[in-house]
Design an enzyme around this catalytic site. Structure first.
Site, short mmCIF file in Angstrom:
data_model
loop_
_atom_site.label_atom_id
_atom_site.label_comp_id
_atom_site.label_asym_id
_atom_site.label_seq_id
_atom_site.Cartn_x
_atom_site.Cartn_y
_atom_site.Cartn_z
N LYS A 59 1.09 -0.99 -0.05
CA LYS A 59 0.02 -0.09 0.01
C LYS A 59 1.02 1.14 0.07
CE LYS A 59 -1.95 1.54 3.82
NZ LYS A 59 -1.78 3.17 3.78
N LYS A 117 -7.02 7.93 -0.13
CA LYS A 117 -8.37 8.02 0.33
C LYS A 117 -9.20 9.11 -0.28
CE LYS A 117 -6.89 6.52 4.93
NZ LYS A 117 -5.21 6.28 4.82
N ASP A 166 -14.11 13.17 -2.78
CA ASP A 166 -14.13 14.50 -3.76
C ASP A 166 -15.47 14.33 -4.48
OD1 ASP A 166 -13.81 17.01 -4.78
OD2 ASP A 166 -11.57 16.85 -4.44
N ILE A 167 -15.77 15.16 -5.38
CA ILE A 167 -16.97 15.01 -6.12
C ILE A 167 -16.60 13.91 -7.14
CG2 ILE A 167 -17.66 17.45 -5.87
CD1 ILE A 167 -16.60 17.85 -8.56
N THR A 226 -13.89 14.62 -9.88
CA THR A 226 -12.75 14.46 -9.38
C THR A 226 -12.28 13.04 -8.90
OG1 THR A 226 -13.12 16.71 -8.80
CG2 THR A 226 -11.01 15.83 -8.09
N VAL A 286 -1.97 -2.36 13.14
CA VAL A 286 -1.13 -3.51 13.70
C VAL A 286 0.23 -3.03 13.94
CG1 VAL A 286 -0.21 -5.89 13.12
CG2 VAL A 286 -2.45 -5.78 12.77
N GLY A 287 0.73 -3.27 14.94
CA GLY A 287 2.10 -3.12 15.53
C GLY A 287 2.29 -1.57 16.21
N GLY A 346 -0.49 -0.20 17.97
CA GLY A 346 -1.03 -1.15 19.28
C GLY A 346 -1.83 -2.44 18.87
P1 BMP Z 1 1.43 1.88 10.60
O1 BMP Z 1 1.56 0.21 10.62
O2 BMP Z 1 2.91 2.31 10.41
O3 BMP Z 1 0.77 2.47 11.71
O4 BMP Z 1 0.84 2.37 8.94
C1 BMP Z 1 -0.64 2.30 8.89
C2 BMP Z 1 -0.87 2.55 7.68
O5 BMP Z 1 -2.36 2.35 7.48
C3 BMP Z 1 -0.65 4.15 7.31
O6 BMP Z 1 -0.40 3.90 5.85
C4 BMP Z 1 -1.85 4.65 7.47
O7 BMP Z 1 -2.07 5.84 6.75
C5 BMP Z 1 -2.88 3.73 7.08
N1 BMP Z 1 -4.29 3.75 7.78
C6 BMP Z 1 -4.19 3.54 8.93
O8 BMP Z 1 -3.50 3.59 9.87
N2 BMP Z 1 -5.47 3.54 9.78
C7 BMP Z 1 -6.82 3.36 8.79
O9 BMP Z 1 -7.86 3.77 9.43
C8 BMP Z 1 -6.35 3.60 7.66
C9 BMP Z 1 -5.22 3.69 6.98
O10 BMP Z 1 -5.13 3.71 5.73
#
Ligand code: BMP
Length: 215
Positions: free
Chosen positions: A34, A62, A65-66, A69, A171-172, A175
């Site tokens: 991603k 994410k 927009d309209i 776009t 995750v990670g 938390g």
């Molecule tokens: P990380 O494991 O470093 O927290 O990354 C999570 C990823 O998922 C980031 O790219 C963040 O923008 C995205 N993200 C998120 O953390 N929570 C959401 O609800 C939606 C996301 O896209």
């Protein structure tokens, strides 16, 4: 996206060479990578195309927009060979359908944000998350984004979306637990910093991989 490894790597690094190196090292452990604003804005969409030759790419813009776009944004990322795009539901059915139409045209996938993983999502998103999940079903999206930080919410949203894919960030570093997330019904976990921010990303990925392969 093939549901195999059940891991999506969030590649929020800013350096194109680092991104390519991580993608190459870790591609065997993930179903998709991603990438979003941090990496795309610090490089360009050509980098998305380069990474898509290493692993399927979900463009996390994410989109919100309209309809016109949204259409233009989705066309750009699918032309750059993304396999999927993430869009917001709160902008409404017409905007989401515009993304869905482009995804169908490119045989790509549309993932719809419901409730985000950070604490602030409880303020405005959580009360509407179930409606947003219903909208994702209505427009025939391919999946929803649901919070690994709140596995009980994944269970609730699963009741609404049936067999649709659930991809879960948090995750990670935020938390959430990989095992709890998958056991709650997510199809894929999305993991970023705890892998790419590790001193040994490959070893961190292997540890995660071992953890979830007990399922
Ligand atoms: P990380 O494991 O470093 O927290 O990354 C999570 C990823 O998922 C980031 O790219 C963040 O923008 C995205 N993200 C998120 O953390 N929570 C959401 O609800 C939606 C996301 O896209």
């Amino acid at each position: 996206m093939k549901r195999d490894k059940r891991v999506i790597l969030a590649l929020d690094v800013l350096d194109a060479d680092v991104a390519i190196d991580l993608a190459s090292k870790l591609s065997g452990y993930v179903d998709a990578i991603k990438i979003g604003y941090p990496l795309i804005l610090s490089s360009n969409l050509d980098l998305l195309s380069r990474i898509s030759k290493i692993a399927p790419v979900i463009a996390d813009l994410k989109v919100a927009d309209i309809p016109n776009t949204n259409r233009l944004i989705c066309e750009s990322v699918f032309e750059a060979e993304a396999t999927g795009v993430i869009a917001h539901a709160f902008v409404g059915e017409d905007s989401l359908k515009a993304c869905r139409d482009v995804a169908y045209r490119f045989s790509g996938e549309l993932f719809v944000v419901t409730e985000m993983s950070h604490p602030g999502a409880l303020q405005f998103m959580a009360p509407l998350a179930e409606e947003m999940a219903r909208l994702a079903v209505k427009v025939k999206a391919d999946g929803i984004v649901a919070p690994a930080t709140r596995p009980e919410r994944i269970k609730t949203l699963r009741q609404i979306v049936g067999g649709m894919a659930i991809i879960s960030p948090g995750v990670g570093a935020q938390g959430g637990s990989a095992l709890d997330t998958l056991n709650a019904g997510a199809d894929y976990i999305i993991v970023g910093r705890s892998i790419y921010g590790s001193s040994d990303p490959l070893a961190a990925m292997k540890r995660l991989y071992d953890e979830i392969n007990v399922i």
